[in-house]
Motif scaffolding. Sequence first.
Motif, PDB file in Angstrom:
ATOM      1  N   ILE A  48      31.338  47.279   8.023  1.00 29.98           N
ATOM      2  CA  ILE A  48      31.179  46.634   6.543  1.00 29.98           C
ATOM      3  C   ILE A  48      31.043  45.361   6.182  1.00 29.98           C
ATOM      4  N   PHE A  49      31.723  44.421   6.929  1.00 32.40           N
ATOM      5  CA  PHE A  49      32.133  43.179   6.543  1.00 32.40           C
ATOM      6  C   PHE A  49      31.675  42.607   7.800  1.00 32.40           C
ATOM      7  N   SER A  50      31.163  43.435   8.804  1.00 40.60           N
ATOM      8  CA  SER A  50      30.567  42.147   9.735  1.00 40.60           C
ATOM      9  C   SER A  50      29.057  42.748   8.975  1.00 40.60           C
ATOM     10  N   ALA A  51      28.763  43.167   8.847  1.00 40.24           N
ATOM     11  CA  ALA A  51      27.159  43.690   7.976  1.00 40.24           C
ATOM     12  C   ALA A  51      26.959  42.258   6.778  1.00 40.24           C
ATOM     13  N   LEU A  52      27.691  42.119   6.039  1.00 38.48           N
ATOM     14  CA  LEU A  52      27.820  41.553   4.835  1.00 38.48           C
ATOM     15  C   LEU A  52      28.059  39.875   5.195  1.00 38.48           C
ATOM     16  N   ALA A  53      28.770  39.486   6.597  1.00 34.79           N
ATOM     17  CA  ALA A  53      29.245  38.466   6.840  1.00 34.79           C
ATOM     18  C   ALA A  53      27.503  37.474   7.100  1.00 34.79           C
ATOM     19  N   ASP A  54      26.379  38.129   7.159  1.00 31.69           N
ATOM     20  CA  ASP A  54      25.157  37.321   7.785  1.00 31.69           C
ATOM     21  C   ASP A  54      24.544  37.449   5.787  1.00 31.69           C
ATOM     22  N   PRO A  55      24.218  36.216   5.943  1.00 26.40           N
ATOM     23  CA  PRO A  55      23.288  35.926   4.821  1.00 26.40           C
ATOM     24  C   PRO A  55      22.101  35.945   5.236  1.00 26.40           C
ATOM     25  N   THR A  56      21.281  36.516   5.861  1.00 32.84           N
ATOM     26  CA  THR A  56      19.724  37.476   5.790  1.00 32.84           C
ATOM     27  C   THR A  56      20.051  38.967   5.457  1.00 32.84           C
ATOM     28  N   ARG A  57      21.426  39.362   6.162  1.00 29.25           N
ATOM     29  CA  ARG A  57      21.581  40.495   5.695  1.00 29.25           C
ATOM     30  C   ARG A  57      21.741  41.115   3.848  1.00 29.25           C
ATOM     31  N   ARG A  58      22.406  39.736   3.929  1.00 31.86           N
ATOM     32  CA  ARG A  58      22.964  39.992   1.892  1.00 31.86           C
ATOM     33  C   ARG A  58      21.667  39.796   1.044  1.00 31.86           C
ATOM     34  N   ALA A  59      21.049  38.977   1.163  1.00 27.52           N
ATOM     35  CA  ALA A  59      19.745  39.164   1.211  1.00 27.52           C
ATOM     36  C   ALA A  59      18.950  40.596   0.906  1.00 27.52           C
TER      37      ALA A  59
ATOM     38  N   PHE B 129      11.247  36.235   5.048  1.00 26.34           N
ATOM     39  CA  PHE B 129      11.951  35.577   5.783  1.00 26.34           C
ATOM     40  C   PHE B 129      11.003  35.014   6.996  1.00 26.34           C
ATOM     41  N   ALA B 130      11.597  33.966   7.062  1.00 26.97           N
ATOM     42  CA  ALA B 130      11.185  32.945   8.129  1.00 26.97           C
ATOM     43  C   ALA B 130      11.373  33.653   9.714  1.00 26.97           C
ATOM     44  N   MET B 131      10.688  34.651   9.907  1.00 28.57           N
ATOM     45  CA  MET B 131      11.057  35.011  11.196  1.00 28.57           C
ATOM     46  C   MET B 131      10.504  36.908  11.226  1.00 28.57           C
ATOM     47  N   SER B 132      10.487  36.908  12.692  1.00 27.89           N
ATOM     48  CA  SER B 132       9.448  37.854  13.169  1.00 27.89           C
ATOM     49  C   SER B 132      10.323  39.150  12.596  1.00 27.89           C
ATOM     50  N   LEU B 133       8.942  40.478  12.878  1.00 29.81           N
ATOM     51  CA  LEU B 133       9.498  41.390  11.989  1.00 29.81           C
ATOM     52  C   LEU B 133      10.387  41.666  13.485  1.00 29.81           C
ATOM     53  N   PRO B 134      10.749  42.212  14.208  1.00 31.27           N
ATOM     54  CA  PRO B 134      11.164  42.809  15.158  1.00 31.27           C
ATOM     55  C   PRO B 134      12.985  42.402  15.207  1.00 31.27           C
ATOM     56  N   ALA B 135      12.752  40.580  14.622  1.00 32.78           N
ATOM     57  CA  ALA B 135      13.888  40.079  14.039  1.00 32.78           C
ATOM     58  C   ALA B 135      15.095  40.293  12.961  1.00 32.78           C
TER      59      ALA B 135
ATOM     60  N   MET C  80      14.219  43.525  11.761  1.00 32.75           N
ATOM     61  CA  MET C  80      14.383  45.149  12.192  1.00 32.75           C
ATOM     62  C   MET C  80      15.728  45.147  12.415  1.00 32.75           C
ATOM     63  N   LYS C  81      16.203  44.495  13.455  1.00 34.49           N
ATOM     64  CA  LYS C  81      17.746  43.948  13.873  1.00 34.49           C
ATOM     65  C   LYS C  81      18.348  43.655  13.266  1.00 34.49           C
ATOM     66  N   HIS C  82      17.976  42.643  12.263  1.00 33.30           N
ATOM     67  CA  HIS C  82      18.818  42.905  11.122  1.00 33.30           C
ATOM     68  C   HIS C  82      19.499  44.613  10.288  1.00 33.30           C
TER      69      HIS C  82
ATOM     70  N   ASP D 181      18.540  47.388  11.412  1.00 32.78           N
ATOM     71  CA  ASP D 181      19.860  48.175  12.214  1.00 32.78           C
ATOM     72  C   ASP D 181      21.120  48.042  12.248  1.00 32.78           C
ATOM     73  N   VAL D 182      21.483  46.783  12.019  1.00 39.26           N
ATOM     74  CA  VAL D 182      23.034  46.388  11.546  1.00 39.26           C
ATOM     75  C   VAL D 182      23.604  47.140  10.818  1.00 39.26           C
ATOM     76  N   LEU D 183      22.668  47.210   9.669  1.00 41.97           N
ATOM     77  CA  LEU D 183      23.009  47.110   7.963  1.00 41.97           C
ATOM     78  C   LEU D 183      22.990  49.239   8.283  1.00 41.97           C
ATOM     79  N   SER D 184      22.326  49.373   8.894  1.00 46.88           N
ATOM     80  CA  SER D 184      21.952  50.947   9.091  1.00 46.88           C
ATOM     81  C   SER D 184      23.563  50.969   9.822  1.00 46.88           C
ATOM     82  N   ASP D 185      23.818  50.870  11.080  1.00 49.10           N
ATOM     83  CA  ASP D 185      24.701  51.191  11.607  1.00 49.10           C
ATOM     84  C   ASP D 185      26.093  50.973  10.511  1.00 49.10           C
ATOM     85  N   ALA D 186      25.826  50.023   9.738  1.00 50.16           N
ATOM     86  CA  ALA D 186      26.945  49.712   8.451  1.00 50.16           C
ATOM     87  C   ALA D 186      27.261  51.073   7.488  1.00 50.16           C
TER      88      ALA D 186
END
Length: 154
Positions: free
Chosen positions: A12-23, A43-49, A51-53, A55-60
Amino acid sequence: MVKYQNPELDRIFSALADPTRRALLAQLGDHEAVSVSELARPFAMSLPAVMKHLDVLSDAGLVTRSKTGRTVTCQLNAAPMEEAMNWLTRYQIFWTRQLDRLQALLEEDACQPSRNPSPPGLSLVPASGPASPSDAGSTPRRPRSTPRGRTPKG
């Protein structure tokens, strides 16, 4: 016994540590369900990027996903954050107590009379006279290093 290892809390804390995931979580908190492409739009990033974020939120356990046809929608699952909040609350209570003790100590110190025996406005240093009981003058200090330039050979 105190439990120091908690993999769920770590995720949970690892997922919340990233500003993109918090957004992403903030966007999900504003809506019931949001498609992945809508989540990725600001976001100024690709759709796969993105999706990876996700995934992290989903794993948490913070995001649940469902698929209808070709559209994947995400929903916020705030229940795991309760465990994180409980952990943080323990430390909030500790620091609140410490700060309350400090405040009480400062207030107590402010209420006590001054420990300075001289009246206000008077200095403890005499206006004239030597700084030490010795009448001998001070010897000048030697320089810490040699002067610039060539050093004489001796």
